[in-house]
Motif scaffolding. Sequence first.
Motif, PDB file in Angstrom:
ATOM      1  N   THR A   1       0.862  -1.173   0.000  1.00  0.00           N
ATOM      2  CA  THR A   1       0.000   0.000   0.000  1.00  0.00           C
ATOM      3  C   THR A   1       0.899   1.223   0.000  1.00  0.00           C
ATOM      4  O   THR A   1       1.719   1.401   0.899  1.00  0.00           O
ATOM      5  CB  THR A   1      -0.919   0.009   1.234  1.00  0.00           C
ATOM      6  OG1 THR A   1      -1.683  -1.195   1.240  1.00  0.00           O
ATOM      7  CG2 THR A   1      -1.853   1.207   1.211  1.00  0.00           C
ATOM      8  N   THR A   2       0.758   2.074  -1.005  1.00  0.00           N
ATOM      9  CA  THR A   2       1.618   3.246  -1.151  1.00  0.00           C
ATOM     10  C   THR A   2       1.040   4.435  -0.384  1.00  0.00           C
ATOM     11  O   THR A   2      -0.051   4.350   0.188  1.00  0.00           O
ATOM     12  CB  THR A   2       1.777   3.594  -2.645  1.00  0.00           C
ATOM     13  OG1 THR A   2       0.491   3.840  -3.200  1.00  0.00           O
ATOM     14  CG2 THR A   2       2.460   2.463  -3.396  1.00  0.00           C
ATOM     15  N   SER A   3       1.772   5.556  -0.403  1.00  0.00           N
ATOM     16  CA  SER A   3       1.345   6.741   0.345  1.00  0.00           C
ATOM     17  C   SER A   3       0.053   7.333  -0.201  1.00  0.00           C
ATOM     18  O   SER A   3      -0.671   8.009   0.526  1.00  0.00           O
ATOM     19  CB  SER A   3       2.448   7.796   0.339  1.00  0.00           C
ATOM     20  OG  SER A   3       2.679   8.248  -0.989  1.00  0.00           O
ATOM     21  N   ASP A   4      -0.265   7.079  -1.475  1.00  0.00           N
ATOM     22  CA  ASP A   4      -1.528   7.574  -2.034  1.00  0.00           C
ATOM     23  C   ASP A   4      -2.620   6.495  -1.972  1.00  0.00           C
ATOM     24  O   ASP A   4      -3.554   6.509  -2.751  1.00  0.00           O
ATOM     25  CB  ASP A   4      -1.332   8.087  -3.466  1.00  0.00           C
ATOM     26  CG  ASP A   4      -0.688   7.059  -4.377  1.00  0.00           C
ATOM     27  OD1 ASP A   4      -0.250   6.003  -3.869  1.00  0.00           O
ATOM     28  OD2 ASP A   4      -0.611   7.311  -5.589  1.00  0.00           O
ATOM     29  N   THR A   5      -2.479   5.566  -1.030  1.00  0.00           N
ATOM     30  CA  THR A   5      -3.417   4.469  -0.716  1.00  0.00           C
ATOM     31  C   THR A   5      -3.725   3.566  -1.907  1.00  0.00           C
ATOM     32  O   THR A   5      -4.801   2.987  -1.988  1.00  0.00           O
ATOM     33  CB  THR A   5      -4.741   4.996  -0.108  1.00  0.00           C
ATOM     34  OG1 THR A   5      -5.422   5.778  -1.088  1.00  0.00           O
ATOM     35  CG2 THR A   5      -4.496   5.755   1.169  1.00  0.00           C
TER      36      THR A   5
ATOM     37  N   ASN B   1      -3.147   0.076  -3.630  1.00  0.00           N
ATOM     38  CA  ASN B   1      -2.672  -1.280  -3.352  1.00  0.00           C
ATOM     39  C   ASN B   1      -2.136  -1.869  -4.651  1.00  0.00           C
ATOM     40  O   ASN B   1      -2.887  -2.070  -5.598  1.00  0.00           O
ATOM     41  CB  ASN B   1      -3.807  -2.154  -2.810  1.00  0.00           C
ATOM     42  CG  ASN B   1      -4.197  -1.748  -1.422  1.00  0.00           C
ATOM     43  OD1 ASN B   1      -3.374  -1.308  -0.638  1.00  0.00           O
ATOM     44  ND2 ASN B   1      -5.466  -1.899  -1.103  1.00  0.00           N
TER      45      ASN B   1
ATOM     46  N   SER C   1       5.940  -3.037   3.102  1.00  0.00           N
ATOM     47  CA  SER C   1       4.818  -2.164   3.448  1.00  0.00           C
ATOM     48  C   SER C   1       5.304  -0.860   4.077  1.00  0.00           C
ATOM     49  O   SER C   1       4.786   0.214   3.778  1.00  0.00           O
ATOM     50  CB  SER C   1       3.864  -2.875   4.404  1.00  0.00           C
ATOM     51  OG  SER C   1       3.240  -3.943   3.746  1.00  0.00           O
TER      52      SER C   1
ATOM     53  N   ASN D   1       4.885   2.750   1.973  1.00  0.00           N
ATOM     54  CA  ASN D   1       4.079   3.848   2.516  1.00  0.00           C
ATOM     55  C   ASN D   1       4.758   5.203   2.382  1.00  0.00           C
ATOM     56  O   ASN D   1       4.122   6.239   2.556  1.00  0.00           O
ATOM     57  CB  ASN D   1       3.754   3.599   3.989  1.00  0.00           C
ATOM     58  CG  ASN D   1       2.635   2.600   4.147  1.00  0.00           C
ATOM     59  OD1 ASN D   1       1.786   2.471   3.277  1.00  0.00           O
ATOM     60  ND2 ASN D   1       2.644   1.883   5.260  1.00  0.00           N
TER      61      ASN D   1
ATOM     62  N   ASP E   1       4.546   7.425  -3.452  1.00  0.00           N
ATOM     63  CA  ASP E   1       3.302   7.197  -4.189  1.00  0.00           C
ATOM     64  C   ASP E   1       3.577   6.127  -5.255  1.00  0.00           C
ATOM     65  O   ASP E   1       4.721   5.798  -5.541  1.00  0.00           O
ATOM     66  CB  ASP E   1       2.748   8.495  -4.806  1.00  0.00           C
ATOM     67  CG  ASP E   1       3.663   9.114  -5.833  1.00  0.00           C
ATOM     68  OD1 ASP E   1       4.085   8.403  -6.761  1.00  0.00           O
ATOM     69  OD2 ASP E   1       3.937  10.328  -5.719  1.00  0.00           O
TER      70      ASP E   1
END
Length: 192
Positions: free
Chosen positions: A100-104, A106, A151, A155, A158
């Motif tokens: 899951t990246t910083s811009d949510t 997946n 993970s 996070n 992006d």
Amino acid sequence: MLSRFKTKGKLFGCLFLVLILGAGGWSYYRLNLQWIPAGYVGIKFNARSGADRSRVYEPEAYFTGPFDQFYLYPTRIQNAVYTQDPAAGETKSADGILITTSDTANTTFDVSVIYRIDKQNVFLAFDTFGPIPIETIQAQHIRRAVREESSVVGNQYDVYSLMGPKRVEASHMLSERLRDKLARKGITIIQA
């Protein structure tokens, strides 16, 4: 004539007994001869007395008793591949790492971890994992550490940065985090 027959019978009986005992001894020796292949080191474990901590066994053949066995650890470079390609990787199924990246977002990424167990860390790895084979350590413990640390690293970026210009930076950060986490367990991470 009869005494001569008894002597030959005794002679053949003795030769047969020597042959049977020799074959039995050779079979016992061959069944208790264990090899440590090149690129591995071993710890000798006895069911009665536990691990032999006096030395790490180098690659060659060793005679072991009936209650002895070797636990092998790779000193050569290993590659743990977690990928979405069902024809590649260690499990031959889609087992990429979901991040899951910083811009949510997946996103599933392919991750390759190059590792080994240094000779001086063999007892640390044995104390941590016990008699678990290296394949199981790779499939469960290393994979779990890769998922957790991916993970944390994912996070911080992006999805577009992680797939593009920041990919190498993220890879170095993941390698450092895995080194810190798995060094305490006796596993040396070379690159992720």
